[in-house]
Write a protein that holds these residues in place. Structure first.
Motif, PDB file in Angstrom:
ATOM      1  N   LYS A 116      55.340  27.687  11.410  1.00 11.11           N
ATOM      2  CA  LYS A 116      54.018  27.145  11.732  1.00 11.11           C
ATOM      3  C   LYS A 116      53.153  26.904  10.497  1.00 11.11           C
ATOM      4  O   LYS A 116      52.329  25.996  10.490  1.00 11.11           O
ATOM      5  CB  LYS A 116      53.256  28.100  12.652  1.00 11.11           C
ATOM      6  N   LEU A 117      53.281  27.764   9.488  1.00 16.95           N
ATOM      7  CA  LEU A 117      52.423  27.695   8.299  1.00 16.95           C
ATOM      8  C   LEU A 117      53.258  27.533   7.041  1.00 16.95           C
ATOM      9  O   LEU A 117      54.248  28.243   6.865  1.00 16.95           O
ATOM     10  CB  LEU A 117      51.583  28.972   8.176  1.00 16.95           C
ATOM     11  N   ASN A 118      52.821  26.636   6.157  1.00 14.31           N
ATOM     12  CA  ASN A 118      53.509  26.526   4.868  1.00 14.31           C
ATOM     13  C   ASN A 118      52.964  27.598   3.925  1.00 14.31           C
ATOM     14  O   ASN A 118      52.010  28.314   4.256  1.00 14.31           O
ATOM     15  CB  ASN A 118      53.392  25.102   4.301  1.00 14.31           C
ATOM     16  N   ASP A 119      53.563  27.718   2.756  1.00 14.65           N
ATOM     17  CA  ASP A 119      53.186  28.784   1.824  1.00 14.65           C
ATOM     18  C   ASP A 119      51.716  28.728   1.438  1.00 14.65           C
ATOM     19  O   ASP A 119      51.040  29.758   1.365  1.00 14.65           O
ATOM     20  CB  ASP A 119      54.061  28.732   0.570  1.00 14.65           C
ATOM     21  N   GLN A 120      51.186  27.537   1.172  1.00 18.37           N
ATOM     22  CA  GLN A 120      49.783  27.416   0.781  1.00 18.37           C
ATOM     23  C   GLN A 120      48.857  27.804   1.929  1.00 18.37           C
ATOM     24  O   GLN A 120      47.812  28.420   1.710  1.00 18.37           O
ATOM     25  CB  GLN A 120      49.459  25.994   0.297  1.00 18.37           C
ATOM     26  N   GLU A 121      49.240  27.492   3.142  1.00 22.27           N
ATOM     27  CA  GLU A 121      48.428  27.880   4.294  1.00 22.27           C
ATOM     28  C   GLU A 121      48.424  29.401   4.480  1.00 22.27           C
ATOM     29  O   GLU A 121      47.382  29.993   4.784  1.00 22.27           O
ATOM     30  CB  GLU A 121      48.940  27.176   5.551  1.00 22.27           C
ATOM     31  N   ILE A 122      49.559  30.027   4.266  1.00 14.25           N
ATOM     32  CA  ILE A 122      49.628  31.491   4.332  1.00 14.25           C
ATOM     33  C   ILE A 122      48.723  32.099   3.271  1.00 14.25           C
ATOM     34  O   ILE A 122      47.980  33.047   3.539  1.00 14.25           O
ATOM     35  CB  ILE A 122      51.079  31.984   4.178  1.00 14.25           C
TER      36      ILE A 122
END
Length: 145
Positions: A116-122
């Motif tokens: 659901k989330l990419n690394d930058q979003e995490i």
């Protein structure tokens, strides 16, 4: 030749995986109103608030109670729990892969968000969470990195 390419591919995949997990991860807290804060807040509300509560307070009784399924309750992320006791790399991978994949016999519902989330979003979510911690806890946690 076909098997050589498969083996070569597996070697590169393993090397990329190992290098990725060797990577140092350090996440600064986001200033209120900043782009990272706003993105982290939006993503937190959409993905985390249902368990950890909109105000990051966690579920009541998180320390010693379990839910109807026998799973541990979601802890607070606002600095009143234990989140700030972990380095950024640990927190990042807990969000990405979930505790169920990282801790044998884990008794909770924290599943990963890698789909659901990419690394930058995490990282944005973590920066948002850190904005709720006291300066003392934040400084302590940053030293863990």
């Amino acid at each position: 030749m076909k098997y050589f390419l498969i083996i070569l591919s597996l070697l590169f995949t393993h090397a990329a995986y190992a290098n990725h997990h060797e990577e140092k991860i350090t996440i600064e807290r986001a200033g209120k109103g900043s782009e990272m804060f706003n993105l982290g807040k939006e993503l937190y509300q959409a993905n985390c608030a249902s368990c950890h509560q909109p105000n990051l307070s966690g579920q009541k009784g998180w320390k010693d109670k379990v839910d109807a399924d026998g799973h541990r309750l979601a802890p607070p992320l606002n600095g009143t729990g234990h989140t700030w006791h972990h380095d950024d790399k640990t927190l990042f991978y807990i969000i990405k892969y979930g505790l169920a994949k990282l801790v044998p016999k884990y008794e909770g519902k924290m599943m990963g968000f890698e789909d659901k989330l990419n690394d930058q979003e995490i990282k944005s979510v973590l920066a948002y969470i850190k904005s709720f911690w006291s300066n003392e806890y934040y400084q302590y946690q940053m030293k863990l990195n």
